[in-house]
Design a protein around this motif. Structure first.
Motif, PDB file in Angstrom:
ATOM      1  N   TRP A  39       0.916  -1.326  -0.145  1.00 44.33           N
ATOM      2  CA  TRP A  39       0.276  -0.282   0.054  1.00 44.33           C
ATOM      3  C   TRP A  39       1.064   1.234   0.164  1.00 44.33           C
ATOM      4  O   TRP A  39       1.822   1.368   0.754  1.00 44.33           O
ATOM      5  CB  TRP A  39      -0.908   0.061   1.225  1.00 44.33           C
ATOM      6  CG  TRP A  39      -1.971   1.152   1.128  1.00 44.33           C
ATOM      7  CD1 TRP A  39      -1.986   2.358   1.994  1.00 44.33           C
ATOM      8  CD2 TRP A  39      -3.041   1.320   0.160  1.00 44.33           C
ATOM      9  NE1 TRP A  39      -3.131   3.041   1.495  1.00 44.33           N
ATOM     10  CE2 TRP A  39      -3.804   2.529   0.503  1.00 44.33           C
ATOM     11  CE3 TRP A  39      -3.489   0.552  -1.003  1.00 44.33           C
ATOM     12  CZ2 TRP A  39      -4.706   2.908  -0.303  1.00 44.33           C
ATOM     13  CZ3 TRP A  39      -4.471   0.983  -1.606  1.00 44.33           C
ATOM     14  CH2 TRP A  39      -5.229   1.965  -1.279  1.00 44.33           C
ATOM     15  N   ASN A  40       0.623   2.210  -0.693  1.00 44.94           N
ATOM     16  CA  ASN A  40       1.528   3.444  -0.891  1.00 44.94           C
ATOM     17  C   ASN A  40       2.603   3.109  -1.234  1.00 44.94           C
ATOM     18  O   ASN A  40       3.808   3.847  -0.475  1.00 44.94           O
ATOM     19  CB  ASN A  40       1.165   4.214   0.346  1.00 44.94           C
ATOM     20  CG  ASN A  40      -0.023   4.909   0.503  1.00 44.94           C
ATOM     21  OD1 ASN A  40      -0.657   5.185  -0.434  1.00 44.94           O
ATOM     22  ND2 ASN A  40      -0.640   5.081   1.633  1.00 44.94           N
ATOM     23  N   SER A  41       3.030   2.460  -2.093  1.00 44.95           N
ATOM     24  CA  SER A  41       4.335   1.968  -2.686  1.00 44.95           C
ATOM     25  C   SER A  41       5.139   1.085  -1.634  1.00 44.95           C
ATOM     26  O   SER A  41       6.298   0.914  -2.027  1.00 44.95           O
ATOM     27  CB  SER A  41       5.072   3.176  -3.166  1.00 44.95           C
ATOM     28  OG  SER A  41       4.214   3.639  -4.090  1.00 44.95           O
ATOM     29  N   HIS A 101       0.110  -7.436  -4.028  1.00 44.91           N
ATOM     30  CA  HIS A 101       1.089  -6.949  -4.873  1.00 44.91           C
ATOM     31  C   HIS A 101       1.866  -8.069  -5.827  1.00 44.91           C
ATOM     32  O   HIS A 101       1.954  -7.873  -6.832  1.00 44.91           O
ATOM     33  CB  HIS A 101       2.080  -6.313  -4.223  1.00 44.91           C
ATOM     34  CG  HIS A 101       3.230  -5.307  -5.021  1.00 44.91           C
ATOM     35  ND1 HIS A 101       3.005  -4.007  -5.036  1.00 44.91           N
ATOM     36  CD2 HIS A 101       4.103  -5.740  -5.866  1.00 44.91           C
ATOM     37  CE1 HIS A 101       3.709  -3.342  -5.984  1.00 44.91           C
ATOM     38  NE2 HIS A 101       4.522  -4.613  -6.512  1.00 44.91           N
ATOM     39  N   LYS A 240      -0.222  -3.165  -9.721  1.00 44.38           N
ATOM     40  CA  LYS A 240       0.503  -2.752  -8.710  1.00 44.38           C
ATOM     41  C   LYS A 240       1.586  -1.774  -8.988  1.00 44.38           C
ATOM     42  O   LYS A 240       1.958  -0.805  -8.404  1.00 44.38           O
ATOM     43  CB  LYS A 240       0.717  -3.700  -7.680  1.00 44.38           C
ATOM     44  CG  LYS A 240      -0.478  -4.078  -6.726  1.00 44.38           C
ATOM     45  CD  LYS A 240      -0.596  -2.749  -5.672  1.00 44.38           C
ATOM     46  CE  LYS A 240      -1.384  -3.197  -4.500  1.00 44.38           C
ATOM     47  NZ  LYS A 240      -1.464  -2.037  -3.577  1.00 44.38           N
ATOM     48  N   LEU A 243       0.728   1.386 -10.444  1.00 46.32           N
ATOM     49  CA  LEU A 243       0.179   2.433  -9.332  1.00 46.32           C
ATOM     50  C   LEU A 243       1.429   3.009  -8.568  1.00 46.32           C
ATOM     51  O   LEU A 243       1.474   4.152  -8.089  1.00 46.32           O
ATOM     52  CB  LEU A 243      -0.599   1.595  -8.468  1.00 46.32           C
ATOM     53  CG  LEU A 243      -2.073   1.164  -9.112  1.00 46.32           C
ATOM     54  CD1 LEU A 243      -2.748   0.122  -8.289  1.00 46.32           C
ATOM     55  CD2 LEU A 243      -3.064   2.397  -9.340  1.00 46.32           C
ATOM     56  N   ARG A 244       2.379   1.787  -8.344  1.00 46.85           N
ATOM     57  CA  ARG A 244       3.557   2.405  -7.730  1.00 46.85           C
ATOM     58  C   ARG A 244       4.365   3.552  -8.126  1.00 46.85           C
ATOM     59  O   ARG A 244       4.868   4.531  -7.733  1.00 46.85           O
ATOM     60  CB  ARG A 244       4.406   1.388  -7.290  1.00 46.85           C
ATOM     61  CG  ARG A 244       5.664   1.476  -6.362  1.00 46.85           C
ATOM     62  CD  ARG A 244       6.355   0.283  -6.248  1.00 46.85           C
ATOM     63  NE  ARG A 244       7.578   0.331  -5.331  1.00 46.85           N
ATOM     64  CZ  ARG A 244       8.765  -0.324  -5.283  1.00 46.85           C
ATOM     65  NH1 ARG A 244       8.525  -1.269  -6.009  1.00 46.85           N
ATOM     66  NH2 ARG A 244       9.605  -0.040  -4.607  1.00 46.85           N
ATOM     67  N   GLY A 247       2.686   6.931  -8.305  1.00 42.50           N
ATOM     68  CA  GLY A 247       2.535   7.543  -6.968  1.00 42.50           C
ATOM     69  C   GLY A 247       3.983   8.147  -6.674  1.00 42.50           C
ATOM     70  O   GLY A 247       4.133   8.892  -6.078  1.00 42.50           O
ATOM     71  N   GLU A 254      -1.786   6.215  -2.692  1.00 44.20           N
ATOM     72  CA  GLU A 254      -2.391   5.178  -3.752  1.00 44.20           C
ATOM     73  C   GLU A 254      -3.885   5.681  -3.934  1.00 44.20           C
ATOM     74  O   GLU A 254      -4.292   5.334  -5.373  1.00 44.20           O
ATOM     75  CB  GLU A 254      -2.119   3.578  -3.151  1.00 44.20           C
ATOM     76  CG  GLU A 254      -2.587   2.863  -4.318  1.00 44.20           C
ATOM     77  CD  GLU A 254      -2.058   1.229  -3.905  1.00 44.20           C
ATOM     78  OE1 GLU A 254      -2.814   0.370  -4.319  1.00 44.20           O
ATOM     79  OE2 GLU A 254      -1.143   1.061  -3.263  1.00 44.20           O
ATOM     80  N   ARG A 258      -5.423   5.771  -7.806  1.00 40.78           N
ATOM     81  CA  ARG A 258      -6.507   4.865  -8.226  1.00 40.78           C
ATOM     82  C   ARG A 258      -7.706   5.788  -8.815  1.00 40.78           C
ATOM     83  O   ARG A 258      -8.317   5.671  -9.548  1.00 40.78           O
ATOM     84  CB  ARG A 258      -6.950   3.976  -7.124  1.00 40.78           C
ATOM     85  CG  ARG A 258      -5.805   3.017  -6.754  1.00 40.78           C
ATOM     86  CD  ARG A 258      -6.351   2.049  -5.526  1.00 40.78           C
ATOM     87  NE  ARG A 258      -5.515   0.972  -5.522  1.00 40.78           N
ATOM     88  CZ  ARG A 258      -5.706  -0.402  -6.104  1.00 40.78           C
ATOM     89  NH1 ARG A 258      -6.646  -0.626  -6.935  1.00 40.78           N
ATOM     90  NH2 ARG A 258      -4.821  -1.336  -5.854  1.00 40.78           N
TER      91      ARG A 258
END
Length: 292
Positions: A39-41, A101, A240, A243-244, A247, A254, A258
């Protein structure tokens, strides 16, 4: 409890097992597999999946040396990581699939998973060896492990938080909401008002508050989590790393990445021709976001 990394395997993982941790794969999740959560990279946990549902999984926390391990943790030999892990089957937790992930290997067969579940339920001996020592010896560590996974249990996506949730369809029907009313109340264009009513666009926190005030309701009463094909697609672990990357490049959490992908997906869908599949539309949305 040691901090896990998406890029570097723990020191206790030998060289021959580090590739599985650091590269792995992103298939659809299955029972018995070991997965890194993020979560959140950042890596936020390692689990073995015990059940798979449409939008969530049930999973057992797994820890890696030098984290302490004592009963009731089970000894789990990972052929992929070439290491012995600790499986905390007594701490089964429901987790959103959006946290998955990377698959780092197969931990147990589905049959053995069921045997472990039955042992936890009935109190009988499990099919795996229990670590020596008593739970009381590692009470502080176990308490922290439980807090960590309880926190992850409440990490939900999509969410109805203001700024992230869409207008509730049932409230829109009850209020007889029209494009003209929304346009006038929020000071937006007709296309934007239409997109908000169709749930193609997420209202900002301020927009949600304005409309809630106009209807005499609390802002949380008029919002619900987004749904639809784009949500089902974006739950897949294959996105994932994208997204990373976004971010990290934009210094965004995250949830905001999204949210941006939802807008890009809606734009891709409006401008698409032919019979593009959902995955193709999402990949187009990802490319647009990564290139901007």
């Amino acid at each position: 409890m040691q901090d896990l990394s998406l890029d570097r395997a723990p020191n206790s993982i030998p060289p021959e097992g580090r590739g599985a941790w650091e590269v792995g794969s992103c298939p659809q999740p299955s029972v018995g597999e070991l997965w890194l959560l993020s979560w959140n990279s950042a890596a936020v946990g390692l689990v073995l999946i015990s059940r798979v549902r449409d939008d969530y999984i049930l999973a057992w926390p797994v820890t890696v040396p030098p984290d302490p391990a004592a009963g009731p943790a089970l000894r789990l030999q990972s052929a992929d990581l070439h290491a012995e892990l600790a499986l905390w089957s007594v701490a089964e937790t429901g987790l959103g699939r959006h946290l998955l992930h990377r698959r780092v290997g197969l931990g147990l067969s589905t049959d053995v998973v069921e045997e472990v579940r039955a042992a936890v339920r009935t109190g009988h001996s499990p099919p795996l060896e229990v670590f020596g020592g008593e739970e009381a010896d590692e009470a502080a560590f176990i308490a922290e492990l439980l807090r960590q996974y309880q926190h992850l249990c409440f990490n939900e996506w999509p969410t109805d938080l203001p700024g992230y949730g869409v207008f509730r369809r049932d409230v829109l029907l009850e209020q007889g909401a029209k494009v003209s009313e929304v346009r006038e109340s929020l000071g937006v264009t007709v296309p934007d008002a239409s997109s908000l009513l169709k749930q193609d666009r997420v209202p900002t926190k301020e927009q949600a508050e304005l409309l809630a005030d106009a209807w005499g309701l609390d802002v949380r009463e008029i919002l619900e989590p987004a749904s639809g094909e784009w949500v089902r697609e974006l739950r897949k672990p294959r996105y994932k790393d994208d997204l990373r990357a976004v971010g990290d490049a934009r210094n965004l959490p995250e949830l905001d990445v999204r949210l941006a992908l939802q807008s890009e997906f809606a734009l891709a869908a409006r401008t698409a021709t032919g019979t593009n599949r959902t995955a193709e539309l999402m990949e187009r949305a990802v490319r647009r976001l990564r290139n901007e």
